[in-house]
Write a protein that holds these residues in place. Structure first.
Motif, PDB file in Angstrom:
ATOM      1  N   ARG A 282       0.786  -1.162  -0.226  1.00  0.00           N
ATOM      2  CA  ARG A 282       0.031   0.099   0.019  1.00  0.00           C
ATOM      3  C   ARG A 282       0.835   1.181   0.092  1.00  0.00           C
ATOM      4  N   GLY A 283       2.154   1.095  -0.084  1.00  0.00           N
ATOM      5  CA  GLY A 283       2.861   2.390  -0.296  1.00  0.00           C
ATOM      6  C   GLY A 283       3.685   2.692   1.107  1.00  0.00           C
ATOM      7  N   GLY A 284       3.410   2.145   2.151  1.00  0.00           N
ATOM      8  CA  GLY A 284       3.921   2.505   3.483  1.00  0.00           C
ATOM      9  C   GLY A 284       3.139   3.533   4.149  1.00  0.00           C
ATOM     10  N   PRO A 285       3.353   3.853   5.235  1.00  0.00           N
ATOM     11  CA  PRO A 285       2.717   4.991   6.081  1.00  0.00           C
ATOM     12  C   PRO A 285       2.823   6.128   5.750  1.00  0.00           C
ATOM     13  N   GLU A 286       2.337   6.563   4.678  1.00  0.00           N
ATOM     14  CA  GLU A 286       2.808   7.913   4.079  1.00  0.00           C
ATOM     15  C   GLU A 286       2.184   8.968   4.818  1.00  0.00           C
ATOM     16  N   TRP A 287       1.170   9.103   5.426  1.00  0.00           N
ATOM     17  CA  TRP A 287       0.538  10.006   6.031  1.00  0.00           C
ATOM     18  C   TRP A 287       1.292  10.022   7.244  1.00  0.00           C
ATOM     19  N   MET A 288       2.005   9.215   8.147  1.00  0.00           N
ATOM     20  CA  MET A 288       2.603   9.364   9.221  1.00  0.00           C
ATOM     21  C   MET A 288       3.831   9.924   9.172  1.00  0.00           C
ATOM     22  N   SER A 289       4.535   9.771   7.991  1.00  0.00           N
ATOM     23  CA  SER A 289       5.672  10.410   7.624  1.00  0.00           C
ATOM     24  C   SER A 289       5.669  11.690   7.710  1.00  0.00           C
ATOM     25  N   SER A 290       4.778  12.539   7.509  1.00  0.00           N
ATOM     26  CA  SER A 290       4.609  13.889   7.377  1.00  0.00           C
ATOM     27  C   SER A 290       3.654  14.603   8.560  1.00  0.00           C
ATOM     28  N   HIS A 291       3.237  13.424   9.564  1.00  0.00           N
ATOM     29  CA  HIS A 291       2.519  13.898  10.404  1.00  0.00           C
ATOM     30  C   HIS A 291       3.082  12.909  11.883  1.00  0.00           C
ATOM     31  N   PRO A 292       4.114  13.418  12.437  1.00  0.00           N
ATOM     32  CA  PRO A 292       4.979  12.532  13.395  1.00  0.00           C
ATOM     33  C   PRO A 292       4.037  12.452  14.597  1.00  0.00           C
ATOM     34  N   ASN A 293       4.034  11.165  15.066  1.00  0.00           N
ATOM     35  CA  ASN A 293       3.253  10.981  16.334  1.00  0.00           C
ATOM     36  C   ASN A 293       4.001  11.806  17.487  1.00  0.00           C
ATOM     37  N   PRO A 294       3.024  12.593  18.202  1.00  0.00           N
ATOM     38  CA  PRO A 294       3.904  13.348  19.266  1.00  0.00           C
ATOM     39  C   PRO A 294       3.866  12.479  20.519  1.00  0.00           C
ATOM     40  N   GLY A 295       3.527  11.082  20.462  1.00  0.00           N
ATOM     41  CA  GLY A 295       3.613  10.453  21.888  1.00  0.00           C
ATOM     42  C   GLY A 295       2.345  10.349  22.339  1.00  0.00           C
ATOM     43  N   ASN A 296       1.661   9.239  22.803  1.00  0.00           N
ATOM     44  CA  ASN A 296       0.576   8.806  23.484  1.00  0.00           C
ATOM     45  C   ASN A 296      -0.778   9.550  22.798  1.00  0.00           C
ATOM     46  N   ARG A 297      -0.626   9.528  21.206  1.00  0.00           N
ATOM     47  CA  ARG A 297      -1.615  10.088  20.491  1.00  0.00           C
ATOM     48  C   ARG A 297      -2.766   9.404  20.790  1.00  0.00           C
ATOM     49  N   TYR A 298      -3.011   8.088  20.789  1.00  0.00           N
ATOM     50  CA  TYR A 298      -4.105   7.354  20.753  1.00  0.00           C
ATOM     51  C   TYR A 298      -4.941   7.682  22.086  1.00  0.00           C
ATOM     52  N   ALA A 299      -3.998   7.493  23.363  1.00  0.00           N
ATOM     53  CA  ALA A 299      -4.616   7.894  24.518  1.00  0.00           C
ATOM     54  C   ALA A 299      -4.952   9.224  24.798  1.00  0.00           C
ATOM     55  N   ARG A 300      -4.642  10.327  24.156  1.00  0.00           N
ATOM     56  CA  ARG A 300      -4.579  11.719  24.373  1.00  0.00           C
ATOM     57  C   ARG A 300      -5.979  11.971  23.592  1.00  0.00           C
ATOM     58  N   ILE A 301      -6.074  11.307  22.282  1.00  0.00           N
ATOM     59  CA  ILE A 301      -7.674  11.733  21.729  1.00  0.00           C
ATOM     60  C   ILE A 301      -8.625  11.182  22.472  1.00  0.00           C
ATOM     61  N   ASN A 302      -8.532   9.987  23.121  1.00  0.00           N
ATOM     62  CA  ASN A 302      -9.632   9.170  23.774  1.00  0.00           C
ATOM     63  C   ASN A 302      -9.977  10.084  24.977  1.00  0.00           C
ATOM     64  N   GLN A 303      -8.998  10.476  25.640  1.00  0.00           N
ATOM     65  CA  GLN A 303      -8.892  11.342  26.830  1.00  0.00           C
ATOM     66  C   GLN A 303     -10.082  12.747  26.412  1.00  0.00           C
ATOM     67  N   GLU A 304      -9.620  13.291  25.281  1.00  0.00           N
ATOM     68  CA  GLU A 304     -10.469  14.408  24.783  1.00  0.00           C
ATOM     69  C   GLU A 304     -11.853  14.058  24.486  1.00  0.00           C
ATOM     70  N   ALA A 305     -11.932  12.624  23.918  1.00  0.00           N
ATOM     71  CA  ALA A 305     -13.438  12.321  23.698  1.00  0.00           C
ATOM     72  C   ALA A 305     -14.158  12.106  25.064  1.00  0.00           C
ATOM     73  N   GLN A 306     -13.278  11.596  26.265  1.00  0.00           N
ATOM     74  CA  GLN A 306     -14.388  11.551  27.451  1.00  0.00           C
ATOM     75  C   GLN A 306     -14.581  13.048  27.936  1.00  0.00           C
ATOM     76  N   LEU A 307     -13.672  14.141  27.644  1.00  0.00           N
ATOM     77  CA  LEU A 307     -13.930  15.367  28.212  1.00  0.00           C
ATOM     78  C   LEU A 307     -14.975  15.739  27.529  1.00  0.00           C
ATOM     79  N   LEU A 308     -15.171  15.538  26.385  1.00  0.00           N
ATOM     80  CA  LEU A 308     -16.463  16.227  25.397  1.00  0.00           C
ATOM     81  C   LEU A 308     -17.668  15.326  25.492  1.00  0.00           C
ATOM     82  N   GLY A 309     -17.355  14.240  25.880  1.00  0.00           N
ATOM     83  CA  GLY A 309     -18.571  13.485  26.537  1.00  0.00           C
ATOM     84  C   GLY A 309     -19.576  13.004  25.211  1.00  0.00           C
ATOM     85  N   VAL A 310     -19.504  13.109  24.068  1.00  0.00           N
ATOM     86  CA  VAL A 310     -20.215  12.698  22.708  1.00  0.00           C
ATOM     87  C   VAL A 310     -19.499  11.510  22.196  1.00  0.00           C
ATOM     88  N   GLY A 311     -20.518  11.068  20.924  1.00  0.00           N
ATOM     89  CA  GLY A 311     -19.818  10.415  19.919  1.00  0.00           C
ATOM     90  C   GLY A 311     -20.992   9.330  19.679  1.00  0.00           C
TER      91      GLY A 311
END
Length: 505
Positions: free
Chosen positions: A238-267
């Motif tokens: 599929r050509g490699g993680p093209e998007w990730m190459s220009s959008h570096p992971n700032p660390g704990n990205r997955y947990a940080r977004i899920n935390q934000e979702a909890q704060l927003l309380g919707v979905g």
């Protein structure tokens, strides 16, 4: 060489300096609205974001194979506009114009340009597990635009002069390696790049993207899930993680977004409702066959079976270029030379305007070109061509001006070497006679006429080449090109270009 619109290194990538994270959490506001995001410092006017983005659009739409399926493009646009309407008021910019295109390429990628234009790869749509995942990536990209990260990052980098930042941003979006000068002069697909943001800006875009998703009725957790989807599905052809190459992971990205979702309380309110439409779009894409990879496109479009030609076919009623055979064409036939059947992917070519505008590349040269010709920059070459006269494989009408490395202190030898290289890269051309004495910008030059049957138009074309030397020993060239049976129509413009050319070195 400096280019007119792409000054001071139009293809150079931004030197991204890391900036302090401009995100501040308020424990009380967060419970109701999520984490507070603060607009980064920016010394540039918003109009410069728009101008830089529009310059980059010209290159993107010249080099990338855009998907022309109306149902799919409308679907992506509807999602995009819905997300745009959900941008918090403090990040709304009346100057910006958001638009959404689909690129017919297999890589999992998406990118947004300053001022609002955004492109989603077909590979990204097909990799998403639901509409929310796709919308999450789009919300993330929209956040980069709304927070003006491109010009903010320029503000924090080296102190470029106002104006040069436009070319720097456009250059950061388009990289690439030059092809042959005429026949393949614009073939740089494999070099498409996007602005690479700092990790602090990635965190900002993650948080604001989650908030935009929530306001639009999506579950922000789909954004977090999409990052895992990208990591899992990238590679394997599929050509490699093209998007990730220009959008570096700032660390704990997955947990940080899920935390934000909890704060927003919707979905989850809209994802299920739109699942059928999303599935229909994915099914439609699968029915188009395999999307080409960037490498295949760079080799000339092999594998491009998805109807995603970069330049619309004149036989397609949805083409943005009028069809000579279509009585409903919005342009009268007598304004356009007959292109024949071989130029379908390029479109109708307008006669040169009798009005001219002055263009220049820094302090190196200045000249006049018809005001209905567009400008492109690639490496040390500036190209000016009318609509329909340029495309994936080069130009069929127009002028290319540029510099090349030192060849010889002898003008005849330098010109002969340049012409030899030109012929090697364009095997359909043959020199008609030898070098002739000429002059451009008041200095000695050499001229030669090249003729051959163009692979693009299927007609004989004429390329007149002019070569002179600069004080540093490099050569300066001007190449004018047009189909042989139309050359007289364009000759007046070519004469004015050469007459007005002023070289300053």
């Amino acid at each position: 060489m400096r280019q007119t619109s792409y000054r001071n290194g139009g293809r150079r990538i931004f030197v991204a300096s890391l900036m302090a994270l401009a995100i501040f959490a308020s424990p009380f506001a967060a419970l109701a609205q999520g984490t507070r995001v603060e607009m980064p410092k920016n010394k540039y006017d918003k109009r410069e974001d728009v101008q830089a983005g529009q310059q980059a659009v010209v290159e993107v739409e010249r080099q990338l194979p855009l998907l022309r399926d109306r149902e799919i493009v409308d679907y992506v646009n509807d999602i995009g506009q819905r997300l745009v309407q959900s941008i918090p008021q403090e990040f709304q910019h009346s100057e910006f114009r958001y638009s959404f295109g689909v690129v017919n390429m297999a890589e999992i990628n998406a990118f947004a340009l300053p001022g609002g234009p955004m492109y989603v790869n077909r590979g990204m749509i097909q990799a998403a597990k639901n509409e929310g995942e796709m919308a999450g990536v789009m919300a993330h990209e929209i956040s980069h635009v709304a927070l003006r990260h491109a010009t903010a990052q320029a503000t924090g980098a080296q102190k470029y002069q106002i104006g040069s930042v436009l070319g720097q941003i456009a250059g950061a979006v388009i990289g690439g390696v030059p092809g042959a000068v005429i026949a393949q002069g614009t073939q740089a697909y494999a070099g498409i790049k996007v602005l690479k943001y700092s990790r602090s800006y990635e965190t900002q875009a993650d948080i604001l993207g989650a908030q935009i998703m929530s306001r639009a009725g999506y579950d922000p957790r789909d954004l977090a899930n999409m990052f895992r989807t990208i990591e899992q599905q990238s590679g394997g052809g599929r050509g490699g993680p093209e998007w990730m190459s220009s959008h570096p992971n700032p660390g704990n990205r997955y947990a940080r977004i899920n935390q934000e979702a909890q704060l927003l309380g919707v979905g989850g309110r809209e994802t299920a409702r739109n699942s059928q439409q999303f599935a229909r779009v994915q099914s439609r894409l699968r029915g188009m066959g395999r999307a080409p990879t960037a490498a295949e496109v760079a080799r000339g479009g092999q594998g491009n079976t998805g109807g995603g030609s970069n330049y619309p076919d004149n036989r397609n009623p949805d083409s943005r270029y009028p069809d000579n055979r279509n009585p409903d064409s919005r342009y009268p036939d007598d304004r356009y030379p007959d292109q024949g059947q071989g130029n379908a992917n390029y479109g109708r070519v307008a006669y040169p305007s009798t009005r001219y505008r002055a263009v220049q590349a820094g302090n190196l040269f200045r000249m006049n070109v018809p005001d209905n010709w567009r400008e492109f920059a690639q490496g040390n070459t500036a190209t000016y061509a009318p609509e329909g006269g340029y495309g994936n494989n080069g130009i069929t009408h127009g002028v290319m001006v540029g510099t090349d490395r030192e060849r010889s202190s002898d003008l005849n030898q330098a010109a002969q070497q340049y012409v030899s290289d030109l012929l090697q890269g364009n095997p359909h051309l043959r020199a008609q006679g030898g070098l002739r004495q000429h002059s451009i910008s008041g200095r000695q030059a050499r001229q030669v006429t090249l003729v051959g049957r163009s692979d693009i138009t299927g007609q004989n074309e004429v390329v007149n080449v002019y070569v002179t030397t600069l004080r540093n020993g490099d050569i300066f060239f001007v190449n004018v090109v047009a189909p042989q049976n139309q050359y007289r129509t364009f000759e007046r413009a070519f004469v004015e270009i050469l007459r007005s050319l002023q070289i300053n070195d």
